[in-house]
Every structure is written in structure tokens, then in C-alpha cells.
Write an enzyme that holds these catalytic residues in place. Structure first.
Site, short mmCIF file in Angstrom:
data_model
loop_
_atom_site.label_atom_id
_atom_site.label_comp_id
_atom_site.label_asym_id
_atom_site.label_seq_id
_atom_site.Cartn_x
_atom_site.Cartn_y
_atom_site.Cartn_z
N LEU A 88 -6.05 -9.45 17.20
CA LEU A 88 -6.61 -9.20 18.51
C LEU A 88 -8.10 -9.66 18.52
O LEU A 88 -8.73 -10.15 19.50
CB LEU A 88 -6.60 -7.52 18.68
CG LEU A 88 -6.72 -7.08 20.29
CD1 LEU A 88 -5.80 -7.80 21.21
CD2 LEU A 88 -6.58 -5.62 20.06
N SER A 118 -7.73 -6.36 9.83
CA SER A 118 -9.23 -6.72 9.83
C SER A 118 -9.81 -7.33 8.45
O SER A 118 -11.00 -7.89 8.97
CB SER A 118 -10.01 -5.15 9.89
OG SER A 118 -9.69 -4.49 8.84
N HIS A 167 0.83 -1.21 0.10
CA HIS A 167 -0.02 -0.04 0.07
C HIS A 167 0.86 1.40 -0.05
O HIS A 167 0.26 2.43 0.35
CB HIS A 167 -0.93 0.15 1.16
CG HIS A 167 -2.10 -1.07 1.21
ND1 HIS A 167 -3.04 -1.16 1.97
CD2 HIS A 167 -2.59 -1.79 0.14
CE1 HIS A 167 -3.82 -2.21 1.66
NE2 HIS A 167 -3.46 -2.40 0.39
P1 OAD Z 1 -7.44 -2.09 10.49
O1 OAD Z 1 -7.68 -0.73 11.34
O2 OAD Z 1 -8.63 -2.34 9.57
O3 OAD Z 1 -7.54 -3.38 11.35
C1 OAD Z 1 -6.48 -3.53 12.46
C2 OAD Z 1 -6.77 -4.88 12.99
O4 OAD Z 1 -5.66 -5.09 14.02
C3 OAD Z 1 -8.03 -5.31 13.62
O5 OAD Z 1 -8.67 -6.40 13.12
C4 OAD Z 1 -7.78 -5.14 15.10
O6 OAD Z 1 -8.44 -6.10 15.62
C5 OAD Z 1 -6.22 -5.64 15.19
N1 OAD Z 1 -5.45 -5.25 15.93
C6 OAD Z 1 -5.48 -4.17 16.76
N2 OAD Z 1 -4.56 -3.91 17.89
C7 OAD Z 1 -3.91 -5.14 17.85
C8 OAD Z 1 -2.77 -5.55 18.44
N3 OAD Z 1 -2.09 -5.09 19.46
N4 OAD Z 1 -2.37 -7.01 18.10
C9 OAD Z 1 -2.77 -7.48 17.14
N5 OAD Z 1 -3.99 -7.16 16.63
C10 OAD Z 1 -4.24 -5.91 16.82
O7 OAD Z 1 -6.10 -2.30 9.83
P2 OAD Z 1 -5.65 -3.01 8.30
O8 OAD Z 1 -6.31 -4.32 8.26
O9 OAD Z 1 -4.33 -2.99 8.04
O10 OAD Z 1 -5.30 0.96 3.34
O11 OAD Z 1 -6.34 -1.94 7.04
C11 OAD Z 1 -6.14 -2.29 5.81
C12 OAD Z 1 -6.07 -1.09 5.00
O12 OAD Z 1 -7.24 -0.08 5.20
C13 OAD Z 1 -4.95 -0.26 5.21
O13 OAD Z 1 -3.65 -0.69 4.77
C14 OAD Z 1 -5.46 1.19 4.75
C15 OAD Z 1 -6.58 1.10 5.35
O14 OAD Z 1 -7.55 1.95 4.82
C16 OAD Z 1 -4.66 2.04 2.69
O15 OAD Z 1 -4.63 3.32 3.27
C17 OAD Z 1 -4.71 1.99 1.22
#
Ligand code: OAD
Length: 232
Positions: free
Chosen positions: A202, A177, A109
Site C-alpha cells: 500500500l 513494512s 513467525h
Molecule cells: P506491518 O504492520 O509492519 O506493515 C504492514 C504493511 O502492509 C505496511 O507497509 C502497510 O502499508 C501495508 N498494507 C496495509 N494495508 C494493505 C493492503 N490492503 N494491501 C497491501 N499492503 C497493505 O506488518 P508486517 O510488515 O507484517 O512480528 O510486520 C512484520 C512483523 O512485525 C510481524 O510479523 C510481527 C510484527 O511485530 C511478530 O509478531 C514477531
């Protein structure tokens, strides 16, 4: 069950949460304070470049205040010591994998510490604020923008990632997520090609049911445990 030689690891914002970088979704997430369509689309960049550049300037500046956590360090150790093929694919635009020492990794990304020329397509290393209208050092056009893959744009390195998924014996998803494609579909691709699949998160992700195994907890604890077991 086949022997594990080739590993593909997908990481998301949850991996960097314990370093103090906000995730996107959920309470306190970045998308609570900002609408995605205001800061993360090509239309937003065209309509209000000041706002979009300021948003990523603030996130780039934040990198100076944070450090890799035990999950980044453990993945870098796995990268250094795993004798089979390994690829870390991160959706994160921070530089914490690199700062922990990971080498076999790709930013699908984009990266905060890179600028992209909208005119010539060149990518330039970038540390400071990036005001709209900054000249590209390659072609001279005042068209440098944050090197972030906006919604509606094609993620980077998809050919390399698809090839690695096709060869993977194990696919591991950490701290994401499962809300954003194509990354959210990697588990299905890996399964289709016969890989074992493991989720470390998480909370259960949107695609949790696709994984052979899900372990719930903070990445800073789960990832070092998993890496220790892989290298034992
Ligand atoms: P999200 O914010 O959608 O999800 C974060 C995930 O991490 C959630 O499922 C939480 O439960 C989990 N989480 C939070 N704290 C944690 C911890 N300490 N240990 C383990 N897990 C934890 O973030 P992404 O899935 O990365 O795209 O989001 C995907 C994309 O959406 C990003 O790359 C970004 C966003 O829009 C762009 O900017 C293009």
C-alpha cells in the site's frame, strides 16, 4: 534477464488487512494499542503471562470471523499452477494462506493455531483459548505458550528460506513494512543471488529502494493482477 522458474514470496500483515485483520504499524495497528515489549517478548511472557496469553487468545478467536481475501486466493492459485519452484514465506500468524488452499508455504513467525511447549519444544495444534499453565500433551509439563516468535527469538525455517532465496529467480514482497529483520533483509539476499525483485504494498516499505520494481495499492487488487500476468 534470466527466465523465471523459482519464485519466493514474502507476505506480511498488509496481505490480511482486507480480510479485517489489523496490521501492526500505522493508524489502528496492533502496536498502537499494545506495546511490543508487553506482549511480544520472552520477558513479557515471564513477567505477565496472563496478559500475553490473553492477547493471543483474542487474536486466535478473531480468526473465526475472517476469511481469505482475493490476494490469498490468487497466491494459492499461483502455488497450484506454477510448475517451477515456489515458496510463500509468511510473517503472518493467521491461517488465511492455508484456508485459501496454499501448500508450498511456511510460517516464519509462528502460528496462532499452534501452541509451543516451553519445556520440551513440541508444537501442538491449538484451536481454543490457551490459559497459562496448560499441560503439554507430549511431556506433561504445564508450560504451553503461544507458538509465536517473539522479538529476540529465532524465526522458524531460516535454513529452508535462505536456500530458496539463493535459488530464486524472482523475489516478491507483499504487504510488509520492512521494519522487522531478518525478513526485511530477504530482498537483499535475493538480489545478491541475482533474483529480480518486486514489491506490492500500500505504501513504500522501509526497504523500498532495494526493489527493482514497486507497485503501490491494495493487495486484494495488485496480487490477483500480478498472478494473472504470471500465469498468462
Ligand atoms: P506491518 O504492520 O509492519 O506493515 C504492514 C504493511 O502492509 C505496511 O507497509 C502497510 O502499508 C501495508 N498494507 C496495509 N494495508 C494493505 C493492503 N490492503 N494491501 C497491501 N499492503 C497493505 O506488518 P508486517 O510488515 O507484517 O512480528 O510486520 C512484520 C512483523 O512485525 C510481524 O510479523 C510481527 C510484527 O511485530 C511478530 O509478531 C514477531
Amino acid at each position: 534477464m534470466r527466465d523465471i522458474q523459482n519464485i519466493v514470496i514474502l507476505t506480511g500483515a498488509g496481505l490480511s488487512a482486507e480480510s479485517g485483520i489489523a496490521t501492526f504499524r500505522g493508524p489502528g495497528g496492533l502496536w498502537e494499542g499494545h506495546r511490543v515489549e508487553d506482549v511480544c517478548t520472552p520477558e513479557a511472557l515471564a513477567h505477565d503471562p496472563e496478559l500475553v496469553h490473553r492477547f493471543y487468545d483474542a487474536r486466535r478467536a478473531k480468526l473465526a470471523e475472517v476469511a481469505p481475501n482475493p490476494a490469498h486466493v490468487a497466491l494459492a492459485r499461483l502455488d497450484a499452477e506454477w510448475s517451477g519452484q515456489l515458496l510463500i514465506v509468511t510473517q503472518n500468524v493467521d491461517d488465511l494462506h492455508e484456508r485459501a488452499g496454499a501448500n508450498r508455504m511456511l510460517h516464519m513467525h509462528g502460528e496462532l493455531k499452534s501452541a509451543l511447549c516451553a519445556a520440551c519444544g513440541d508444537n501442538v495444534e491449538w484451536e481454543d483459548n490457551l490459559p497459562p499453565g496448560t499441560q503439554c500433551p507430549n511431556c506433561g509439563t504445564p508450560a504451553l505458550r503461544p507458538d509465536i516468535v517473539f522479538f529476540g527469538e529465532m524465526p522458524y525455517h531460516m535454513d529452508v528460506i535462505e536456500a530458496a532465496l539463493a535459488d530464486a529467480d524472482l523475489f516478491v514482497s507483499i504487504g510488509t513494512s520492512g521494519a522487522v529483520y531478518p525478513a526485511a533483509g530477504f530482498v537483499q539476499t535475493a538480489r545478491y543471488h541475482g533474483a529480480q525483485t518486486l514489491e506490492l504494498n500500500l505504501d513504500p516499505s522501509a526497504g523500498s529502494h532495494w526493489f527493482g520494481e514497486t507497485r503501490l495499492g491494495p493487495a486484494g487488487t495488485l496480487v490477483p493482477e500480478w498472478v494473472d500476468a504470471m500465469l498468462a
